[in-house]
Design a protein around this motif. Structure first.
Motif, short mmCIF file in Angstrom:
data_model
loop_
_atom_site.label_atom_id
_atom_site.label_comp_id
_atom_site.label_asym_id
_atom_site.label_seq_id
_atom_site.Cartn_x
_atom_site.Cartn_y
_atom_site.Cartn_z
N GLY A 217 30.62 44.54 42.98
CA GLY A 217 31.66 44.10 42.06
C GLY A 217 31.33 42.69 41.61
N TYR A 218 31.41 42.41 40.34
CA TYR A 218 31.02 41.10 39.81
C TYR A 218 31.87 40.00 40.44
CZ TYR A 218 29.42 37.72 36.32
OH TYR A 218 28.86 36.63 35.69
N ASN A 219 31.23 38.92 40.84
CA ASN A 219 31.93 37.80 41.47
C ASN A 219 32.71 37.02 40.42
OD1 ASN A 219 32.79 35.67 42.98
ND2 ASN A 219 30.78 35.01 43.66
N SER A 220 34.02 37.02 40.53
CA SER A 220 34.88 36.39 39.52
C SER A 220 34.68 34.89 39.41
CB SER A 220 36.35 36.70 39.80
OG SER A 220 36.74 36.21 41.07
N THR A 221 34.16 34.24 40.46
CA THR A 221 33.95 32.79 40.39
C THR A 221 32.85 32.43 39.40
OG1 THR A 221 32.37 32.79 42.23
CG2 THR A 221 34.69 32.45 42.77
N PHE A 222 32.00 33.41 39.04
CA PHE A 222 30.97 33.15 38.05
C PHE A 222 31.59 32.95 36.66
CE2 PHE A 222 27.64 35.74 40.61
CZ PHE A 222 27.51 34.67 41.49
N VAL A 223 32.81 33.44 36.49
CA VAL A 223 33.50 33.28 35.21
C VAL A 223 34.31 32.00 35.21
CG1 VAL A 223 35.14 34.32 33.58
CG2 VAL A 223 33.66 35.78 34.96
N ASN A 224 35.09 31.81 36.28
CA ASN A 224 35.95 30.63 36.34
C ASN A 224 36.50 30.48 37.75
OD1 ASN A 224 38.41 28.89 36.02
ND2 ASN A 224 37.81 29.00 33.88
N THR A 225 36.59 29.25 38.25
CA THR A 225 37.17 29.00 39.57
C THR A 225 38.46 28.17 39.47
OG1 THR A 225 35.73 27.05 39.77
CG2 THR A 225 34.99 29.09 40.82
N GLU A 226 38.87 27.88 38.25
CA GLU A 226 40.04 27.01 38.06
C GLU A 226 41.34 27.79 37.95
OE1 GLU A 226 39.11 24.78 34.62
OE2 GLU A 226 37.48 23.65 35.55
N ARG A 227 41.24 29.13 37.93
CA ARG A 227 42.44 29.94 37.76
C ARG A 227 42.72 30.72 39.02
NH1 ARG A 227 40.19 31.89 31.96
NH2 ARG A 227 40.67 29.99 30.81
N PHE A 228 44.00 30.84 39.35
CA PHE A 228 44.41 31.55 40.55
C PHE A 228 44.53 33.04 40.21
CE2 PHE A 228 47.72 31.69 44.18
CZ PHE A 228 46.72 32.05 45.07
N VAL A 229 43.36 33.69 40.06
CA VAL A 229 43.31 35.10 39.68
C VAL A 229 42.71 35.88 40.84
CG1 VAL A 229 42.49 36.76 37.96
CG2 VAL A 229 43.01 34.43 37.27
N ASN A 230 43.15 37.14 41.00
CA ASN A 230 42.73 37.99 42.10
C ASN A 230 41.21 38.05 42.28
OD1 ASN A 230 42.49 39.93 44.04
ND2 ASN A 230 43.42 41.58 42.85
N SER A 231 40.72 37.55 43.40
CA SER A 231 39.28 37.56 43.68
C SER A 231 38.78 38.96 43.99
CB SER A 231 38.97 36.63 44.86
OG SER A 231 39.61 37.10 46.05
N GLN A 232 39.70 39.88 44.28
CA GLN A 232 39.34 41.25 44.63
C GLN A 232 39.31 42.18 43.42
OE1 GLN A 232 38.77 42.49 47.99
NE2 GLN A 232 38.52 40.29 48.26
N PHE A 233 39.57 41.64 42.25
CA PHE A 233 39.73 42.48 41.06
C PHE A 233 38.53 43.39 40.82
CE2 PHE A 233 39.20 43.07 36.43
CZ PHE A 233 40.33 43.83 36.19
N ALA A 234 37.31 42.85 40.93
CA ALA A 234 36.11 43.65 40.67
C ALA A 234 35.96 44.77 41.69
CB ALA A 234 34.87 42.76 40.69
N LEU A 235 36.23 44.47 42.96
CA LEU A 235 36.09 45.50 43.99
C LEU A 235 37.20 46.55 43.86
CD1 LEU A 235 34.99 43.49 47.17
CD2 LEU A 235 33.61 44.64 45.44
N MET A 236 38.38 46.14 43.41
CA MET A 236 39.44 47.11 43.17
C MET A 236 39.09 48.02 42.00
SD MET A 236 41.74 47.22 45.39
CE MET A 236 42.55 48.48 44.41
N TYR A 237 38.38 47.48 41.04
CA TYR A 237 37.89 48.29 39.92
C TYR A 237 36.93 49.36 40.44
CZ TYR A 237 35.28 49.37 35.61
OH TYR A 237 34.66 50.01 34.56
N VAL A 238 36.06 48.97 41.37
CA VAL A 238 35.13 49.93 41.99
C VAL A 238 35.91 50.99 42.77
CG1 VAL A 238 33.28 50.21 43.68
CG2 VAL A 238 33.25 48.26 42.11
N ILE A 239 36.93 50.56 43.50
CA ILE A 239 37.76 51.49 44.27
C ILE A 239 38.48 52.46 43.34
CG2 ILE A 239 39.85 51.62 45.71
CD1 ILE A 239 38.86 49.09 47.13
N ASP A 240 38.93 51.96 42.19
CA ASP A 240 39.58 52.84 41.19
C ASP A 240 38.61 53.91 40.72
OD1 ASP A 240 42.03 51.58 41.25
OD2 ASP A 240 41.60 50.27 39.55
N ILE A 241 37.37 53.52 40.48
CA ILE A 241 36.36 54.49 40.02
C ILE A 241 36.13 55.56 41.08
CG2 ILE A 241 33.91 54.79 39.46
CD1 ILE A 241 34.02 52.01 38.15
#
Length: 271
Positions: A217-241
């Motif tokens: 799952g793509y590491n969200s910190t590569f996009v931005n670390t200044e926002r309090f956004v779910n760090s698990q989002f990419a892995l949850m996307y994989v789990i959804d698939i």
């Protein structure tokens, strides 16, 4: 593989200072194109010498080569013109999903699904935020009729790993792929001949190396670390698939509908 993708791939092996440089480059690629090495060092809070060393480490290139390689990359990250927070978060999620899709193949997903379907029992390890993802996956598998157990306590991970059987499957979830408690438990499980599936963000991580198969799952910190956004989002996307693919099987679909009906009936009776 572009220079930015090389940096992402090697990220887990960088030192603390090198990770600081890597994140700044990944988050501000357009700024790097016109920056001098001195200006960049000041902004990051490091030295030109360390930036030069970083460039050598990622591909034996100079800082000028780094700028040229970044300039040659086709622009992918659009700039959000709206001031609405919702639009910025939507764009953030879009980048994370696109980055994750690039790492997934039908063959890899199918291989993981095969291991899940064949397992006698499925153990899912995760701690912290990854523990919440582990619990979500466990509940989904259980509702489809699979014998699954979520373990988020380090001692219980070791206990389960010591009594696990070869017919079982362990799914380890860790964004960094370096969570010590999970790595210890997976090593013990591997010594017992158990199949391991990893869900992580780094192909060079210890979790990925211990796994028979891993999904990234793509590491969200590569996009931005200044926002309090779910760090698990990419892995949850994989789990959804994985969940949606499993539900293509009529057996799992039928069981899931049964559990849903039971829950809804119980809710109706509460009123």
């Amino acid at each position: 593989m572009t220079i930015l993708e090389k940096i992402e791939k090697q990220y887990v092996n960088f030192t603390k200072k090198e990770k600081q440089i890597a994140l700044y480059i990944l988050q501000h690629p357009n700024e790097i194109k016109t920056s001098t090495i001195t200006d960049l060092a000041i902004k990051i809070g490091t030295s030109p010498a360390l930036i030069t060393h970083f460039c050598k480490k990622i591909g034996n290139i100079s800082f000028m080569d780094l700028k040229l390689e970044i300039s040659s990359i086709r622009e992918k990250k659009g700039v959000v013109q709206s001031n609405l927070v919702a639009d910025h978060i939507s764009q953030f999620y879009y980048h994370v999903i696109e980055g994750t899709k690039k790492e997934l193949t039908v063959e890899l997903v199918d291989a993981v699904l095969s291991k899940i379907k064949q397992a006698r029992r499925i153990y899912i390890f995760g701690v912290g935020s990854s523990g919440l993802s582990a619990l979500e996956l466990q509940q989904r598998l259980m509702r489809m009729g699979m014998n699954s157990t979520c373990v988020t306590d380090s001692h219980m991970m070791l206990i389960n790993s010591s009594i696990i059987m070869k017919e079982d499957l362990v799914i380890g979830i860790s964004v960094s792929g370096e969570t010590i408690d999970i790595i210890k438990a997976l090593r013990l499980a591997k010594n017992r001949g158990v199949s391991i599936v990893g869900l992580t963000s780094f192909s060079e991580s210890e979790l990925a190396k211990l796994s028979d198969i891993y999904l990234l799952g793509y590491n969200s910190t590569f996009v931005n670390t200044e926002r309090f956004v779910n760090s698990q989002f990419a892995l949850m996307y994989v789990i959804d698939i994985l969940s949606m693919k499993l539900l293509e099987d009529d057996r799992y679909q039928y069981t899931m509908l049964q559990t849903t009906e039971t829950i809804l009936s119980r809710s109706d009776n509460d009123f």
